[in-house]
Structure formats: structure tokens, C-alpha cells
Design an enzyme around this catalytic site. Structure first.
Site, PDB file in Angstrom:
ATOM      1  N   PHE A  32     -17.286  17.654  -7.399  1.00 35.35           N
ATOM      2  CA  PHE A  32     -18.010  17.658  -5.823  1.00 35.35           C
ATOM      3  C   PHE A  32     -19.277  16.183  -5.837  1.00 35.35           C
ATOM      4  O   PHE A  32     -18.796  15.475  -4.500  1.00 35.35           O
ATOM      5  CB  PHE A  32     -19.100  18.759  -5.572  1.00 35.35           C
ATOM      6  CG  PHE A  32     -19.553  18.779  -4.429  1.00 35.35           C
ATOM      7  CD1 PHE A  32     -19.104  18.829  -3.160  1.00 35.35           C
ATOM      8  CD2 PHE A  32     -21.049  18.099  -4.027  1.00 35.35           C
ATOM      9  CE1 PHE A  32     -19.936  19.603  -2.364  1.00 35.35           C
ATOM     10  CE2 PHE A  32     -21.861  18.079  -3.612  1.00 35.35           C
ATOM     11  CZ  PHE A  32     -21.241  18.449  -1.724  1.00 35.35           C
ATOM     12  N   LEU A  80     -32.237  17.491  -4.150  1.00 34.94           N
ATOM     13  CA  LEU A  80     -31.627  16.220  -4.875  1.00 34.94           C
ATOM     14  C   LEU A  80     -31.415  15.490  -5.319  1.00 34.94           C
ATOM     15  O   LEU A  80     -29.536  16.127  -4.974  1.00 34.94           O
ATOM     16  CB  LEU A  80     -32.838  16.706  -5.957  1.00 34.94           C
ATOM     17  CG  LEU A  80     -34.048  17.275  -6.475  1.00 34.94           C
ATOM     18  CD1 LEU A  80     -34.260  18.486  -7.348  1.00 34.94           C
ATOM     19  CD2 LEU A  80     -35.401  16.106  -5.753  1.00 34.94           C
ATOM     20  N   LYS A 111     -35.941  21.958 -15.071  1.00 31.93           N
ATOM     21  CA  LYS A 111     -34.615  21.683 -13.505  1.00 31.93           C
ATOM     22  C   LYS A 111     -33.833  23.652 -13.462  1.00 31.93           C
ATOM     23  O   LYS A 111     -33.198  23.709 -14.087  1.00 31.93           O
ATOM     24  CB  LYS A 111     -33.816  21.125 -12.602  1.00 31.93           C
ATOM     25  CG  LYS A 111     -33.129  21.642 -11.943  1.00 31.93           C
ATOM     26  CD  LYS A 111     -31.618  20.749 -11.549  1.00 31.93           C
ATOM     27  CE  LYS A 111     -31.488  20.803 -10.372  1.00 31.93           C
ATOM     28  NZ  LYS A 111     -30.723  21.842 -10.110  1.00 31.93           N
ATOM     29  N   ARG A 132     -34.381  27.764   2.370  1.00 30.95           N
ATOM     30  CA  ARG A 132     -33.853  25.514   2.107  1.00 30.95           C
ATOM     31  C   ARG A 132     -32.912  25.659   3.968  1.00 30.95           C
ATOM     32  O   ARG A 132     -33.254  25.087   4.344  1.00 30.95           O
ATOM     33  CB  ARG A 132     -33.078  24.916   1.185  1.00 30.95           C
ATOM     34  CG  ARG A 132     -32.981  23.267   2.044  1.00 30.95           C
ATOM     35  CD  ARG A 132     -32.846  23.104   0.870  1.00 30.95           C
ATOM     36  NE  ARG A 132     -33.079  22.558  -0.099  1.00 30.95           N
ATOM     37  CZ  ARG A 132     -33.053  22.913  -1.860  1.00 30.95           C
ATOM     38  NH1 ARG A 132     -32.164  23.855  -2.547  1.00 30.95           N
ATOM     39  NH2 ARG A 132     -34.091  22.127  -2.342  1.00 30.95           N
ATOM     40  N   GLU A 172     -39.032  27.582  -6.616  1.00 30.98           N
ATOM     41  CA  GLU A 172     -37.518  28.393  -6.896  1.00 30.98           C
ATOM     42  C   GLU A 172     -37.555  29.891  -8.066  1.00 30.98           C
ATOM     43  O   GLU A 172     -38.573  30.112  -8.222  1.00 30.98           O
ATOM     44  CB  GLU A 172     -37.168  27.398  -8.150  1.00 30.98           C
ATOM     45  CG  GLU A 172     -35.582  27.479  -8.694  1.00 30.98           C
ATOM     46  CD  GLU A 172     -34.783  26.553  -7.721  1.00 30.98           C
ATOM     47  OE1 GLU A 172     -35.686  25.753  -6.712  1.00 30.98           O
ATOM     48  OE2 GLU A 172     -34.036  26.740  -7.920  1.00 30.98           O
ATOM     49  N   LYS A 312     -29.058  16.197 -15.082  1.00 35.54           N
ATOM     50  CA  LYS A 312     -28.355  17.814 -15.609  1.00 35.54           C
ATOM     51  C   LYS A 312     -27.566  16.948 -16.508  1.00 35.54           C
ATOM     52  O   LYS A 312     -27.000  15.851 -16.916  1.00 35.54           O
ATOM     53  CB  LYS A 312     -26.543  17.340 -14.321  1.00 35.54           C
ATOM     54  CG  LYS A 312     -27.410  17.801 -13.204  1.00 35.54           C
ATOM     55  CD  LYS A 312     -27.877  19.410 -12.651  1.00 35.54           C
ATOM     56  CE  LYS A 312     -28.181  19.229 -11.108  1.00 35.54           C
ATOM     57  NZ  LYS A 312     -26.150  20.098 -11.148  1.00 35.54           N
ATOM     58  N   CYS A 425       1.652  24.266   3.135  1.00 32.60           N
ATOM     59  CA  CYS A 425       2.037  25.245   4.107  1.00 32.60           C
ATOM     60  C   CYS A 425       1.959  24.399   5.186  1.00 32.60           C
ATOM     61  O   CYS A 425       0.680  24.562   5.927  1.00 32.60           O
ATOM     62  CB  CYS A 425       1.865  26.864   4.041  1.00 32.60           C
ATOM     63  SG  CYS A 425       2.896  27.663   4.754  1.00 32.60           S
TER      64      CYS A 425
END
Length: 683
Positions: A32, A80, A111, A132, A172, A312, A425
Site C-alpha cells: 500500500f 503517522l 505502536k 479518527r 488507542e 514497523k 472485464c
């Protein structure tokens, strides 16, 4: 180049929808991010392609409407940026050093893999909780948030920290691993499907219509940031956390203040080795500049602060059997291969299928049907097939062959243009796969939000030929629904669900114009652009009559969306859909209350502090009903700031930018007469 931009933007929006609305992503975080970076690079090269509606300019969940009431954040609630390796982290730190020198100390926080929540306390009392959303407007989930054990109704008194008049705190919401496992076990005992992972379960639990359900699910929360405050201006973030803790708000015990990048890397390495020793799931470490003044200097982009980054961790991996590869036809005709596998646990959740994107990707990965494959959860969330374990092959494996005709309608498949990896298609009007997806889209939350018209119901109506396409939905009758087993009782009567579907379809006919525009499946038209068009033109007929240039001139639309809208209405069967809906009673124009003068058309107003004569909602309503925009933050585009008692940082920002400031009397004159209004200091 325009077509390339359109395709990239469409892909990004589709994956955002799957992640933020369906809680069912099909690509990895890294994939992504690569799509988003390609889109950003294209817009840097061709700035005219960048529109306010572009995914590069919006926070991830922007434009996806929900069943909860929208509520505007007092201060923007951003996402972020991510770093996936040491090089990207070092590059971020280098930009910090270039802007503010060596003076920055860093906070390292775990995180948490959960759902972002914003709490507003006024006078120490919880008055609002919201998700959010798009960063400016979220969902009001106050009743549900009040059931969370860690969320206090009132802040505690502290001798060391004066309680603020207004405190907007971000955090969170998550499940502890043990609580998540217990929840899934109870769901299985009740014969219900378990949640795929703790994040999905937290999102689903927070958004329950019945707060009692949320209360039973043992959600937890940790606070990790501030929004708007009045009467509280900490010098550093770690000092802010001490104050939050003193007031009874939950903060992490694993946050560490460090002096330089080497110490940041040490904390990242430590938690990479000890991540499973925490009682909740984490997928990285968030690194923030601690000094609040430096944060202000560094600022933010339209979607993320420059003073923070999320590192990450590499995802966990597992092996399983690739049972089959099947293709799916999407709403736009894109044909995507999916891997179907023996279910296996990865990073705390069960994985049974994953996208393979296109035939080129299948070939690149080298996987065969029957292979033992290595899978991982990228970002510990999205399943990805890495490749085969070649040594375990026994000769029974077979190659996947991408179909040359649509598996749904038999139409020959082809790329939209030469060189495209994706094939589509072209039978857009009558391909059963595309029809099902379009009907489902009409009912989705970000369109007409029609309960009882889910994917199964839409497919049943189409297969029974009760409807030919989405144009027939609003003409459905009881007699027609009785032709489907899904809506017929054993006695042959219309089921309760059938009656609810008819009632919900009738209710949807009165939906605002922007929802109708989204429901029509016009490429690139999401809620943001649809609202802008509906506000500017007021009716479908006015939009059809407008030139592409007139459409493009609307703020929030731009040339790309304008072209897509103009082209959509040139297609005969598209116009037929509109007319069939109109004939069935779907409202094609918004009703305007002409008794209220539109004195604030084109005017953006920000309210800060308390006004004796208006509640916050009343002030916002007064602005919007007169054609103005009630914004939540101050910028150069702000027309006026209305300052009441104890104004906060918005007042300071208005002074800094030279935005006119009104007291309550000036605000009343503005409402009555419109601009120009005489600025005045707050009383």
C-alpha cells in the site's frame, strides 16, 4: 498520464475502503505504501493532477461515511508516516536534524495495534469520544467509549497539575491478548464467527449500536497524544503524559525518553525481541520529538505530523498448503487472483486466503497450486503469500492459468491499455460479478447505507432476476421479494427481513444528494467530492447541465473528478439508472430552507472558547445553515475566528496568521449581515 493517475488513485481508494470500512485488507502495508508513494511521485511531477480529493491529501479513513453521527475534532487527528527499515528511520531523523538541529530528544512508544480514539474533557468531565475518521470529522462513539474501563467519566484532581478547561486527548483502543482469545472462544460457543485479529475485534466492538455489547467486551485504552487544549500547555510530551496520568487517564508504562537516534534504534531492537512479552499486540515503535515547541516548528503535512514516525517491525511468517487459486471480478471489472489456503495461525490470527494481485505477480512469486507456501502478516495485519517451499514439492502441483474470459460472464478479458498488469472485464453493464459489487456498493455505509441489502441479499435478488441491475432496487415490491427464498418464510409470506428491506429502501429515497451521487458508482466520486458537488449545484439536473470546467471549479473536485462526472453522464444506461431511481421516488435534489438567509456562503468560521449565547453545536449549526463552513482548525483559508471565554491555541493561531477575530456580538452581526464583519477582542 491522467489515466495512470486515475488508476493509481482508484487502487489506493479501494484498499483504503477495504481497510477502514470493511476491516478486510487484501494487500500488505508495504505494498500500500508503495502505491501511495507512486501516486505522490506522479503528483510531484504533474502538480495539476493533485486535487483536494486525492488520497495523497487525505487521512486514511477520509470519505467513508458511517452509521454513527459525524463529529468534528477540535484539532485535526492525523495518521503517522511509516518507516520499514533503518534507512527510512535515519532519513526521517536527518530531516529533523536539518530543521531543528541537535536539540531534539525523542520519545519511544509501543505502536499498539488497535483503533484510534479521541476524548474531549470540558471542565474535567467527558463530553465526547470520537474515532479518527478523515482526521477532521470522526464518528461519535461517546456512549460506547464510556463503557471502557480505562476511560474516566471525570478527571481526577491533582495538586501538581491544574485541570484544563478543555482537554482533547488521543489514544488507542485495543484488546489484551487474553481478553481477545476469551472473546473469540465465547463467540464460537454461541455459534458465531470469531474475529480475525484483535484490531478488527476492537474496531467492531467500539462501533456496536448497543453500548451494552461494547461493555461486555473488555476493551482497554492507552493515551498517546494531545489535540486541542485550553488551560494546559505542556513544554514536552513526556510532561504531558505525567499530567494525563495524574488526572486518571491511562498512559503506557513502556514509553522511554531518549537523547539520540542510536538510543531510538536500541529501543526498537529491544522491543523487536520482546514484543510478545507485552499483554497486547504491537506492530512497531512510534518515535516522536518530545519538545512541543519543536513539534510546532516542524509542523505537519495534510495527513501526518513531520515530528513523528512509526517504525514497523518485519512481519511474522508461517507455512501452509495452497489449495487453489481463484479469481474475483471487482466493481470496476478488475480481475484479481486469490490464494485459498489451509487455515493457519500467523501473528495471532487465522489466515485462509490472500490476494495475489495479478497473473504477473503469481508468476513472479513462482507459486503452484498444491505448493506449501510461506505466508506472513505484513504489518502484522495483512496476509501475504511470499513464495513456495520448493523442497517440499512432490510433483502433484500444477500451474495456475489466468483465464482469458471473464469467469462471471464469459466476455474476453483484456488490459485497459497496453502494458497494464491488471486485466479487466469490459462488460461493465451486465457482468454478474460487477453487478453484484455495484448493488452492494449502493447499500454500503459510504453510499445510501441500506440495511438488509448486503452482499448475500443483492446476489439473491440478481440471481432470481427480481432485479436486473441497481436501477431496479427502488421499485421493488413485496410480490417481487417473495420470489426469493431469502425473503420468504416457510409459510410463503414475506419475512421480517424482507419487510425491513422494503422499509429501508423507502427511507433511502429521501437520502441527501451527496449519498445518491456516491451510490451511482461514478469513478473517483467519494463522499468528499459528492458533498462538494451537492452543496454547489443542489440537484442532479444542475450537475448534468454543468460544463466540465464548472464542475472542476468547485472546491474539492478538480479536473480529474470533473471529467469523470461529465463522462459518466454521457453513457445512456447510466442516465437510465438515474431516471429509474427518480421515477421510483429517489430524491434528486437537496431541499434548502430559504427562510434562513445564506449570509455566509463561501465563508469559513472557527469557534474557540465558550460563548454564553451558543453551545458549540448551536454555533456550528448557525454557521452551516447560512451556507458557511464551520471548521475545526485555523489556517490561511479561515475567514473569521470567533473567540469566547478562555480561548485556546486557535486564538493564538488566528493572531499569528492575521485572521479577523470576533467576539459574540461580532459573531451575531456576521450571522445576520454576512461579511465584512468588524473584528473585536473577545469579551
Amino acid at each position: 498520464m491522467l489515466r495512470q493517475w486515475q488508476e493509481l488513485a482508484e487502487q489506493v481508494r479501494e484498499h483504503q475502503f477495504r481497510y477502514y470500512v470493511r476491516d478486510a485488507p487484501v494487500i500488505t502495508d508495504a505494498e500500500f505504501d508503495e502505491l501511495l508513494r507512486r501516486l505522490e511521485a506522479l503528483e510531484e511531477q504533474y502538480p495539476e493532477l493533485r486535487t483536494p480529493d486525492s488520497p495523497t491529501q487525505l487521512v486514511g479513513g477520509a470519505g467513508f461515511a458511517t452509521e454513527f453521527e459525524p463529529v468534528e475534532h477540535l484539532e485535526r487527528m492525523l495518521s503517522l508516516d511509516n518507516a520499514f527499515n533503518t534507512e527510512e528511520l535515519t532519513a526521517w531523523a536527518g530531516r529533523i536534524h536539518a530543521d531543528v538541529g541537535d536539540s531534539a530528544a525523542y520519545l519511544c512508544e509501543l505502536k499498539i495495534d488497535g483503533v484510534a480514539l479521541s476524548l474531549v474533557y470540558e471542565g474535567g468531565r467527558l463530553t465526547r469520544a470520537s474515532t479518527r475518521g478523515d482526521g477532521r470529522t470522526g464518528e461519535d462513539v461517546t456512549l460506547n467509549a464510556r463503557t471502557i474501563e480505562d476511560v474516566p467519566e471525570r478527571l481526577s484532581h491533582s495538586e501538581d497539575h491544574r485541570m484544563p478547561e478543555v482537554l482533547e486527548v488521543r489514544g488507542e483502543v485495543f484488546f489484551r491478548v487474553a481478553d481477545f482469545q476469551a472473546l473469540n472462544a465465547s463467540l464460537v460457543e454461541e455459534g458465531k464467527a470469531p474475529f480475525a485479529n484483535p484490531r478488527n475485534s476492537a474496531a467492531g466492538s467500539l462501533r456496536q449500536k448497543d453500548p451494552a455489547v461494547t461493555a461486555r467486551r473488555r476493551l482497554r485504552m492507552i493515551c498517546h497524544g494531545l489535540g486541542h487544549t485550553e488551560g494546559f500547555r505542556p513544554a514536552t510530551l513526556h510532561q504531558a503524559y505525567l499530567a494525563l496520568q495524574a488526572w486518571g487517564l491511562p498512559v503506557s508504562q513502556h514509553t522511554t525518553l531518549v537523547a539520540d537516534l542510536a538510543e531510538v534504534q536500541a529501543r526498537i531492537d529491544y522491543w523487536g525481541e520482546h514484543r510478545h512479552e507485552v499483554d497486547h499486540e504491537i506492530d512497531g515503535v512510534v518515535v516522536k520529538v518530545d519538545d512541543v515547541a519543536l513539534q510546532r516548528r516542524l509542523g505537519s503535512t495534510s495527513r501526518a505530523p513531520r515530528w513523528a514516525i512509526a517504525y514497523k517491525y518485519p512481519p511474522e511468517e508461517a507455512q501452509t498448503k495452497l489449495l487453489d487459486i481463484r479469481v474475483n471480478v471487482g466493481r470496476t471489472g478488475r480481475v484479481t487472483p486469490f490464494a485459498f489456503m489451509t487455515p493457519v495461525k500467523v501473528a495471532g490470527s487465522t489466515v485462509a486466503q490472500a490476494t495475489l494481485h495479478n497473473a504477473s505477480e503469481v508468476k513472479r512469486k513462482g507459486v503452484l497450486i498444491g505448493d506449501t507456501v510461506v505466508i506472513r502478516k505484513a504489518g502484522d495485519v495483512i496476509p501475504e503469500v511470499l513464495g513456495p517451499v520448493v523442497d517440499l514439492r512432490d510433483g502433484s502441483e500444477r500451474e495456475f492459468v489466468m483465464p482469458t474470459t471473464c469467469p462471471e460472464c464469459g466476455t474476453p478479458l483484456a488490459p485497459e491499455k497496453e502494458g497494464d498488469a491488471d486485466i479487466r472485464c469490459p462488460n461493465t453493464r451486465s457482468c454478474p460479478g460487477q453487478l453484484r459489487e455495484r448493488v452492494f456498493h449502493v447499500s454500503s455505509r459510504n453510499a445510501l447505507d441500506i440495511e438488509m441489502l448486503g452482499y448475500e441479499a443483492g446476489a439473491a435478488l440478481l440471481s432470481a432476476r427480481v432485479i436486473g441491475d441497481e436501477g431496479d432496487l427502488f421499485g421493488l415490491t413485496e410480490e417481487e421479494l417473495l420470489r426469493t427464498d431469502l425473503f420468504r418464510t416457510k409459510a410463503g409470506d414475506l419475512s421480517a427481513n424482507g419487510r425491513r428491506l422494503l422499509a429501508n429502501l423507502d427511507k433511502a429515497k429521501a437520502a441527501p444528494l451527496w449519498r445518491v451521487l456516491v451510490a451511482l458508482s461514478i469513478r473517483h466520486v467519494g463522499p468528499t467530492a459528492a458533498r462538494a458537488l451537492a452543496t454547489e449545484f443542489g440537484s442532479i439536473d444542475a450537475i448534468v447541465a454543468a460544463t466540465t470546467e464548472q464542475l472542476a471549479a468547485v472546491e474539492g473536485v478538480g479536473p480529474t473528478i470533473a471529467s469523470a462526472v461529465s463522462e459518466w453522464f454521457t453513457v445512456d444506461w447510466h442516465r437510465e439508472i438515474v431516471e429509474r431511481w427518480r421515477a421510483a421516488g429517489v430524491r434528486m435534489a437537496d431541499e434548502r430552507d430559504d427562510s434562513v438567509p445564506r449570509t455566509l456562503a463561501g465563508v469559513t468560521v472557527v469557534v474557540t472558547g465558550s460563548l454564553p449565547g451558543f453551545s458549540r453545536d448551536e454555533a456550528k449549526e448557525a454557521i452551516v445553515t447560512r451556507g458557511g463552513k464551520a471548521a475545526g482548525s485555523v489556517s490561511k483559508k479561515t475567514s473569521y475566528v470567533v473567540a469566547g471565554d478562555a480561548p485556546g491555541s486557535k486564538y493564538d493561531k488566528a493572531v499569528e496568521l492575521g485572521v479577523p477575530i470576533l467576539d459574540e456580538d461580532g459573531f451575531r452581526k456576521l450571522l445576520e449581515q454576512g461579511p465584512p464583519a468588524e473584528a473585536g477582542e473577545p469579551t
